[in-house]
Enzyme design. Structure first.
Site, short mmCIF file in Angstrom:
data_model
loop_
_atom_site.label_atom_id
_atom_site.label_comp_id
_atom_site.label_asym_id
_atom_site.label_seq_id
_atom_site.Cartn_x
_atom_site.Cartn_y
_atom_site.Cartn_z
N ARG A 147 20.61 43.87 46.59
CA ARG A 147 21.11 45.24 46.66
C ARG A 147 19.93 46.18 46.76
O ARG A 147 18.92 46.00 46.05
CB ARG A 147 21.93 45.56 45.40
CG ARG A 147 22.71 46.85 45.48
CD ARG A 147 23.37 47.23 44.18
NE ARG A 147 22.45 47.95 43.31
CZ ARG A 147 22.86 48.65 42.25
NH1 ARG A 147 24.15 48.67 41.91
NH2 ARG A 147 21.98 49.30 41.51
N ASP A 210 25.33 50.30 46.68
CA ASP A 210 26.32 50.86 45.77
C ASP A 210 26.34 52.39 45.93
O ASP A 210 25.36 53.07 45.60
CB ASP A 210 25.94 50.50 44.33
CG ASP A 210 27.07 50.77 43.34
OD1 ASP A 210 27.00 50.27 42.21
OD2 ASP A 210 28.03 51.51 43.71
N GLU A 262 34.54 47.56 39.62
CA GLU A 262 33.85 47.26 38.35
C GLU A 262 34.44 48.06 37.20
O GLU A 262 34.35 47.64 36.05
CB GLU A 262 32.36 47.51 38.47
CG GLU A 262 31.96 48.95 38.61
CD GLU A 262 30.46 49.11 38.75
OE1 GLU A 262 29.82 48.35 39.50
OE2 GLU A 262 29.92 50.00 38.08
N GLU A 339 27.09 39.49 40.78
CA GLU A 339 25.96 40.39 40.50
C GLU A 339 25.14 39.82 39.35
O GLU A 339 25.70 39.36 38.35
CB GLU A 339 26.48 41.78 40.12
CG GLU A 339 25.39 42.77 39.76
CD GLU A 339 25.95 44.15 39.45
OE1 GLU A 339 27.17 44.30 39.39
OE2 GLU A 339 25.13 45.08 39.28
C1 CS2 Z 1 26.55 49.55 38.77
C2 CS2 Z 1 26.32 49.51 37.30
O1 CS2 Z 1 25.94 47.29 38.71
C3 CS2 Z 1 26.56 48.16 39.34
O2 CS2 Z 1 27.17 47.97 40.40
O3 CS2 Z 1 27.66 50.26 39.19
O4 CS2 Z 1 24.94 49.58 37.09
C4 CS2 Z 1 26.98 50.63 36.51
O5 CS2 Z 1 26.36 51.86 36.85
C5 CS2 Z 1 26.82 50.36 35.03
O6 CS2 Z 1 27.38 49.10 34.74
C6 CS2 Z 1 27.49 51.44 34.20
O7 CS2 Z 1 27.34 51.15 32.83
MG MG Z 2 28.48 49.44 40.93
#
Ligand code: CS2
Ligand code: MG
Length: 403
Positions: A147, A210, A262, A339
């Site tokens: 990413r 993202d 998420e 991820e």
């Molecule tokens: C993010 C996260 O990993 C991701 O895709 O969206 O870092 C998200 O910002 C955090 O989990 C929020 O606590």
């Molecule tokens: Mg995210």
């Protein structure tokens, strides 16, 4: 096998984690993740004050009945706090059941459907050059999927550009810090980022991005279209997803694959997105979507529409979640990607685990259960420290925006 006790352990080895430990009359214990970034104590209280009293004396093997009791019995269904609490119980009970069987959890789900779990890492930098270098570094670490998130010229702070290199912790202050935002600057910048990254790394790696809920549907459509030449694996959280229908507008304009979910906590959050094929990957994961029991239902529903899984795996989800998710990932037929935002050494010391990373793939290990434990003595050295996620404001007029 009766549940004899259950305890909530809140600790902060570099960041806050909430862990539920369930004990049984046969001496087996199981642990579950209940971490909800910025609202940890809400879930801890939900478990301690409203769930644990109802667990004592129940049969630990009755995972489904306990899940239904906690979901329907709450009357006030759904929501991130409720579903994270239910998830913690569910993950702990699957841990116990697998330990009782003497098997790694994935074997109870149906066995391995693949040799390893492809993961993606987080390359980030303050500008295009730094981010490109980080992408190349992740490729050298063996990642097949990476990413890319970078700072945006003219913006002070942007999501995804963190203090860490291998891990990223956005909850950066005792009270919410304020970031600034400009859609125009972001839309001008992001295609240039991926032009540089794709030119540097070639075509043998998956690239992901993202958007983090910050665009309107038509703006997301514009971005997706502008990124088509760079063949992204997915563009994530392109627009806020409360209105699932909004993704139809994006779909009409671009073939860039879409990932979302998420922050979803039940199948109802994504029912239309999946059944109307408005997305390509569903990001829900075990800790926030009701545990293994509910995530399997989401995955099976998604499989009917050729939507694949892409479980969330940020630093603020504990190693317990990562361990349980990897067992799920090894089994689930319609797997996409996992991820993997690494944890700090102090976090890994508090949560010893059987999972491992090797050249872009992970494996949960063969230990009975989900293979993750908590060192309570070490956890006690890291007391809770309040920390909130940032908020975002439009740079030109201060309007509160999605972070
Ligand atoms: C993010 C996260 O990993 C991701 O895709 O969206 O870092 C998200 O910002 C955090 O989990 C929020 O606590
Ligand atoms: Mg995210």
């Amino acid at each position: 096998m009766k549940i004899t006790n259950a305890r909530v352990i809140v600790c902060s080895p570099g960041r806050n984690f909430v862990t539920l430990k369930i004990e049984t009359d046969e001496g087996l214990t199981g642990i579950g993740d209940a971490t909800l970034n910025g609202r940890e104590l809400s879930v801890a209280s939900y478990l301690t004050d409203h769930v644990i009293p109802c667990l004592i004396g129940r049969d630990a093997h009755q995972i489904e009945d306990i899940w239904q009791f906690l979901y329907k019995g709450a009357y006030w269904r759904r929501g991130p706090v409720t579903m994270s609490a239910i998830a913690a119980v569910d993950i702990a009970l699957w841990d116990i059941k697998a330990k009782a069987a003497g098997l790694p959890l994935y074997q109870l789900l149906g066995g391995a459907s693949r040799t390893g779990v492809m993961v993606y890492g987080h390359a980030n930098g303050r500008d295009i050059a730094e981010t490109t270098d980080e992408v190349l570094r992740y490729a050298e670490l063996g990642y097949k999927a990476i990413r890319a998130q970078s700072g945006v010229p003219g913006l002070d702070k942007v999501y995804g550009v963190g203090r860490g290199r291998l891990f990223y912790e956005p909850a950066d202050a005792d009270l919410p810090s304020e970031h600034d935002w400009s859609t125009e600057k972001y839309l001008d910048h992001t295609p240039k980022l991926f032009d540089a990254v794709r030119s540097a790394i070639g075509w043998d790696h998956h690239l992901l991005h993202d958007v983090h809920h910050r665009l309107t549907p038509i703006e997301a459509a514009r971005l997706g279209k502008s990124l088509e030449p760079y063949r992204l694996f997915w563009m994530e959280d392109a627009t806020p997803a409360e209105n699932q229908e909004a993704f139809r507008l994006i779909r009409q304009h671009t073939v860039t694959p879409l990932a979302v979910g998420e922050i979803f906590n039940t199948i109802w959050d994504c029912k239309d997105l999946i059944s109307q094929q408005l997305i390509d990957y569903i990001r829900a994961t075990v800790v926030h979507a009701g545990g293994i029991t509910h995530l399997r239902r989401i995955a099976d529903f998604a499989a009917m529409y050729q939507v694949r899984t892409g479980c969330h795996g940020a630093t603020d989800l504990s190693p317990v979640c990562m361990g349980a998710a990897l067992h799920f990932d090894l089994w689930v037929p319609n797997f996409g990607v996992q991820e993997y935002m690494r944890h700090t050494d102090e976090t890994d010391a508090v949560f010893p685990h059987a999972y491992s990373f090797d050249r872009g793939f992970m494996h949960p290990g063969e230990a009975p259960g989900h293979g993750v434990d908590i060192d309570e003595a070490m956890a006690a050295r890291y007391p809770y420290q309040r920390a909130y996620l940032p908020v975002n404001r439009q740079q030109h007029d201060g309007t509160l925006w999605s972070w």
